[in-house]
Write a protein that holds these residues in place. Structure first.
Motif, PDB file in Angstrom:
ATOM      1  N   LYS A   1     -16.205  -6.435   4.932  1.00  0.00           N
ATOM      2  CA  LYS A   1     -16.491  -5.068   4.486  1.00  0.00           C
ATOM      3  C   LYS A   1     -17.241  -4.286   5.557  1.00  0.00           C
ATOM      4  O   LYS A   1     -16.930  -3.114   5.831  1.00  0.00           O
ATOM      5  N   LYS A   2     -18.202  -4.922   6.193  1.00  0.00           N
ATOM      6  CA  LYS A   2     -18.975  -4.251   7.236  1.00  0.00           C
ATOM      7  C   LYS A   2     -18.109  -3.947   8.448  1.00  0.00           C
ATOM      8  O   LYS A   2     -18.156  -2.829   9.004  1.00  0.00           O
ATOM      9  N   THR A   3     -17.305  -4.920   8.869  1.00  0.00           N
ATOM     10  CA  THR A   3     -16.459  -4.743  10.058  1.00  0.00           C
ATOM     11  C   THR A   3     -15.402  -3.672   9.826  1.00  0.00           C
ATOM     12  O   THR A   3     -15.217  -2.760  10.645  1.00  0.00           O
ATOM     13  N   ALA A   4     -14.696  -3.771   8.695  1.00  0.00           N
ATOM     14  CA  ALA A   4     -13.650  -2.789   8.385  1.00  0.00           C
ATOM     15  C   ALA A   4     -14.263  -1.416   8.150  1.00  0.00           C
ATOM     16  O   ALA A   4     -13.699  -0.396   8.571  1.00  0.00           O
ATOM     17  N   GLY A   5     -15.424  -1.386   7.489  1.00  0.00           N
ATOM     18  CA  GLY A   5     -16.084  -0.109   7.221  1.00  0.00           C
ATOM     19  C   GLY A   5     -16.486   0.614   8.494  1.00  0.00           C
ATOM     20  O   GLY A   5     -16.313   1.836   8.608  1.00  0.00           O
TER      21      GLY A   5
ATOM     22  N   ARG B   1      -8.103  -3.040   0.450  1.00  0.00           N
ATOM     23  CA  ARG B   1      -7.850  -4.415   0.017  1.00  0.00           C
ATOM     24  C   ARG B   1      -9.157  -5.144  -0.300  1.00  0.00           C
ATOM     25  O   ARG B   1      -9.190  -6.013  -1.167  1.00  0.00           O
ATOM     26  N   ILE B   2     -10.220  -4.769   0.384  1.00  0.00           N
ATOM     27  CA  ILE B   2     -11.515  -5.428   0.169  1.00  0.00           C
ATOM     28  C   ILE B   2     -12.190  -4.904  -1.094  1.00  0.00           C
ATOM     29  O   ILE B   2     -12.736  -5.674  -1.887  1.00  0.00           O
ATOM     30  N   THR B   3     -12.146  -3.589  -1.278  1.00  0.00           N
ATOM     31  CA  THR B   3     -12.900  -2.961  -2.372  1.00  0.00           C
ATOM     32  C   THR B   3     -12.061  -2.661  -3.610  1.00  0.00           C
ATOM     33  O   THR B   3     -12.607  -2.518  -4.708  1.00  0.00           O
ATOM     34  N   GLY B   4     -10.743  -2.530  -3.436  1.00  0.00           N
ATOM     35  CA  GLY B   4      -9.894  -2.124  -4.552  1.00  0.00           C
ATOM     36  C   GLY B   4      -9.971  -0.644  -4.849  1.00  0.00           C
ATOM     37  O   GLY B   4      -9.383  -0.160  -5.828  1.00  0.00           O
ATOM     38  N   ASN B   5     -10.656   0.100  -4.004  1.00  0.00           N
ATOM     39  CA  ASN B   5     -10.830   1.549  -4.194  1.00  0.00           C
ATOM     40  C   ASN B   5      -9.612   2.292  -3.644  1.00  0.00           C
ATOM     41  O   ASN B   5      -9.369   2.291  -2.436  1.00  0.00           O
ATOM     42  N   ASP B   6      -8.860   2.957  -4.528  1.00  0.00           N
ATOM     43  CA  ASP B   6      -7.645   3.654  -4.119  1.00  0.00           C
ATOM     44  C   ASP B   6      -7.892   4.768  -3.108  1.00  0.00           C
ATOM     45  O   ASP B   6      -6.978   5.154  -2.366  1.00  0.00           O
TER      46      ASP B   6
END
Length: 331
Positions: A136-140, A156-161
């Motif tokens: 999450k940190k790296t992708a963010g 894919r990590i958070t499920g947030n559309d």
């Protein structure tokens, strides 16, 4: 030692050192080239569902430290054995430690890790929750810098559309396709059905223009429904030229008909060549049987000379186009 002899020795030493650097650089370059070829061959076989055949190539590239090969090796081993083996886990970890977010996500999803369940993981080994936070940190961080693929990985990590929508808006062709198929299948809210159809078409058009073959075929199908057969033919051909197995089969089938409803010219030699090309897909998928059936029907109206020309064309097509691929979702 007199001065001339010392000078000769310095020159000889310098020359020997320079030659050593040249040979060393050449050796490293050859090793890197071999690593890239192994990774390429392994991923191509994996994308043709030839998992077992892919593993030796991926193992060689992974052993050389190639993080992408390490990820695909983990995938191949996990799918072949149908569970996360220790070897797959190690491959993912080696890749993730080099910053590969896809591998981080796989490790974060590994809730069946036996050592986690038993509480006896080796010292320093990260558990799934730790990998999730690192992913999450790296992708963010990368997403904040404008990386559209990392925006998709945040989805894919958070499920947030919202992350999927951002990724599509920022040009990640796979996200455009993925979001478009979701809307096509009823996801999301649209006041008017026409707005839904328009949004799906725009997303598939963007995905096609971005080079994603599955997006090309989705957009081609939309244009065919609207009787825009010129664009259908164009995108079907482009997707076939990109190596997408379904598009190659569809293009070949379209060329086998004397009275094509889509306006394709009758070309049995190219049709046979494409079906013959698909015969190498003996690892999995549903194309091989269809290609075998179609090639028999096509050959009925062909002379031996035409069939020989078609086989030559098939070899030429393979040499001059990307490898056949089912383009499976990387995750």
């Amino acid at each position: 030692m007199n001065t001339p002899n010392r000078l000769k020795q310095k020159i000889f030493t310098s020359l020997f050192f320079s030659l050593g650097l040249i040979f060393s650089a050449h050796s490293l370059s050859a090793q890197h080239s071999e690593q890239l070829n192994d990774r390429k061959n392994g991923i191509e076989l994996y994308n043709q569902y030839k998992t077992t055949a892919a593993i030796p190539y991926l193992e060689k590239a992974a052993k050389a430290g190639d993080q992408e090969a390490q990820y695909y090796l983990g995938e191949a081993l996990r799918k072949k054995n149908r569970y996360m083996t220790p070897e797959a886990q190690s491959a993912y970890e080696a890749s993730a430690l080099q910053g590969n977010i896809y591998s981080m996500i796989r490790l974060a999803d590994n809730s069946d890790d036996l050592c986690v369940a038993m509480g006896n993981c080796p010292e320093g080994r990260k558990d799934p929750k730790e990998w999730l936070e690192i992913a999450k940190k790296t992708a963010g961080t990368q997403a904040a810098e404008g990386n559209a693929e990392s925006m998709y990985l945040m989805f894919r990590i958070t499920g947030n559309d919202e992350w999927l929508e951002k990724s599509a808006a920022n040009g990640f062709a796979f996200a455009q396709y993925y979001l478009g198929t979701g809307y096509r299948d009823g996801k999301g809210f649209f006041i008017l059905p026409s707005k839904r159809y328009e949004t799906v078409e725009n997303l598939m058009k963007a995905s096609a223009e971005g080079g994603y073959p599955k997006g090309m075929m989705e957009y081609a199908a939309i244009r065919a429904e609207k009787k825009d057969f010129e664009n259908y033919r164009s995108w079907n051909k482009k997707a076939a030229e990109a190596g997408y197995t379904s598009a190659v089969y569809g293009y070949g089938l379209n060329l086998s008909t004397k009275a094509s409803e889509f306006g394709f010219s009758y070309d049995p030699i190219t049709s046979y060549a494409l079906m013959h090309l698909l015969l190498e897909l003996d690892g999995g998928g549903d194309i091989l049987d269809a290609a075998k059936y179609s090639i028999e029907k096509i050959s009925v109206n062909m002379s031996p000379e035409q069939i020989e020309k078609a086989k030559i064309l098939s070899r030429e097509w393979k040499a001059n186009h990307p490898a056949l691929s089912y383009f499976p979702d990387k995750l």
